[in-house]
Motif scaffolding. Structure first.
Motif, PDB file in Angstrom:
ATOM      1  N   ASP A  23     -14.848 -42.639 -23.817  1.00  0.00           N
ATOM      2  CA  ASP A  23     -13.804 -41.704 -23.394  1.00  0.00           C
ATOM      3  C   ASP A  23     -14.040 -40.327 -24.005  1.00  0.00           C
ATOM      4  O   ASP A  23     -13.921 -39.304 -23.331  1.00  0.00           O
ATOM      5  N   LYS A  24     -14.399 -40.293 -25.277  1.00  0.00           N
ATOM      6  CA  LYS A  24     -14.654 -39.032 -25.967  1.00  0.00           C
ATOM      7  C   LYS A  24     -15.838 -38.295 -25.342  1.00  0.00           C
ATOM      8  O   LYS A  24     -15.782 -37.081 -25.104  1.00  0.00           O
ATOM      9  N   SER A  38     -14.907 -37.019 -21.871  1.00  0.00           N
ATOM     10  CA  SER A  38     -13.976 -35.885 -21.985  1.00  0.00           C
ATOM     11  C   SER A  38     -14.744 -34.607 -22.267  1.00  0.00           C
ATOM     12  O   SER A  38     -14.433 -33.544 -21.731  1.00  0.00           O
ATOM     13  N   GLN A  39     -15.766 -34.706 -23.107  1.00  0.00           N
ATOM     14  CA  GLN A  39     -16.616 -33.548 -23.403  1.00  0.00           C
ATOM     15  C   GLN A  39     -17.349 -33.090 -22.131  1.00  0.00           C
ATOM     16  O   GLN A  39     -17.465 -31.898 -21.872  1.00  0.00           O
ATOM     17  N   GLU A  54     -15.226 -31.008 -19.785  1.00  0.00           N
ATOM     18  CA  GLU A  54     -15.019 -29.619 -20.200  1.00  0.00           C
ATOM     19  C   GLU A  54     -16.186 -28.715 -19.830  1.00  0.00           C
ATOM     20  O   GLU A  54     -16.102 -27.502 -19.968  1.00  0.00           O
ATOM     21  N   LYS A  59     -10.343 -43.946 -17.628  1.00  0.00           N
ATOM     22  CA  LYS A  59     -10.263 -42.593 -18.192  1.00  0.00           C
ATOM     23  C   LYS A  59     -11.603 -41.883 -18.079  1.00  0.00           C
ATOM     24  O   LYS A  59     -11.661 -40.696 -17.751  1.00  0.00           O
ATOM     25  N   CYS A  60     -12.690 -42.588 -18.361  1.00  0.00           N
ATOM     26  CA  CYS A  60     -14.045 -41.990 -18.221  1.00  0.00           C
ATOM     27  C   CYS A  60     -14.270 -41.543 -16.778  1.00  0.00           C
ATOM     28  O   CYS A  60     -14.759 -40.445 -16.538  1.00  0.00           O
ATOM     29  N   CYS A  69     -12.420 -38.446 -15.773  1.00  0.00           N
ATOM     30  CA  CYS A  69     -13.003 -37.216 -16.299  1.00  0.00           C
ATOM     31  C   CYS A  69     -14.022 -36.620 -15.332  1.00  0.00           C
ATOM     32  O   CYS A  69     -14.298 -35.414 -15.371  1.00  0.00           O
TER      33      CYS A  69
END
Length: 144
Positions: free
Chosen positions: A103-104, A107-108, A111, A138-139, A142
């Motif tokens: 997920d992190k 999310s990057q 952006e 969630k991935c 994104c």
């Protein structure tokens, strides 16, 4: 390292090098701080060197996830994937921890619009095909 967190990364790296040359070790929190604040392109070999010095699993996972985000920011898909593969092994089938990391990373990628979309899709395919992991909703969101 206080120097790194205050934007003086070159000074922090000099101190790091001197400590290593003296035969001493740098603490894991300081190493992760170095990784966190190294943002300029071309730093991956140095980041991987620092990552190799992290022997505590908790700090290694933290540092590794930060290096993966660095790779994503600098569009180094192969290195990001290789580190994700190492992290998958480190999690020992802890699906929740792995999901949070993915997920992190995604999310990057979100952006980085618009160039991040293709990178994210390519990374998603590699993860699904080679790691046999299905990223979370969630991935996937994104990438929308």
């Amino acid at each position: 390292m206080a120097l790194a967190s205050n934007g003086r990364i070159s000074g922090a790296l000099e101190v790091y090098d001197k400590v290593r040359e003296s035969g001493s070790t740098v603490g894991p929190k300081a190493l992760v701080s170095l990784v966190e604040h190294m943002e300029s392109a071309g730093q991956l070999p140095r980041l991987l060197q620092i990552l190799d010095e992290l022997t505590d699993t908790f700090y290694w996972i933290d540092g590794c996830s930060r290096v993966i985000v660095y790779c994503v920011r600098h569009k180094d898909l192969r290195s990001a994937f290789d580190l994700l593969k190492k992290l998958k092994d480190a999690f020992n089938d802890d699906e929740l921890a792995g999901e949070l990391l993915f997920d992190k990373v995604f999310s990057q990628i979100a952006e980085m619009e618009p160039s991040g979309l293709q990178l994210g899709l390519d990374l998603l395919q590699m993860i699904k095909k080679e790691l046999k992991i299905r990223p979370s909703r969630k991935c996937l969101n994104c990438l929308c």
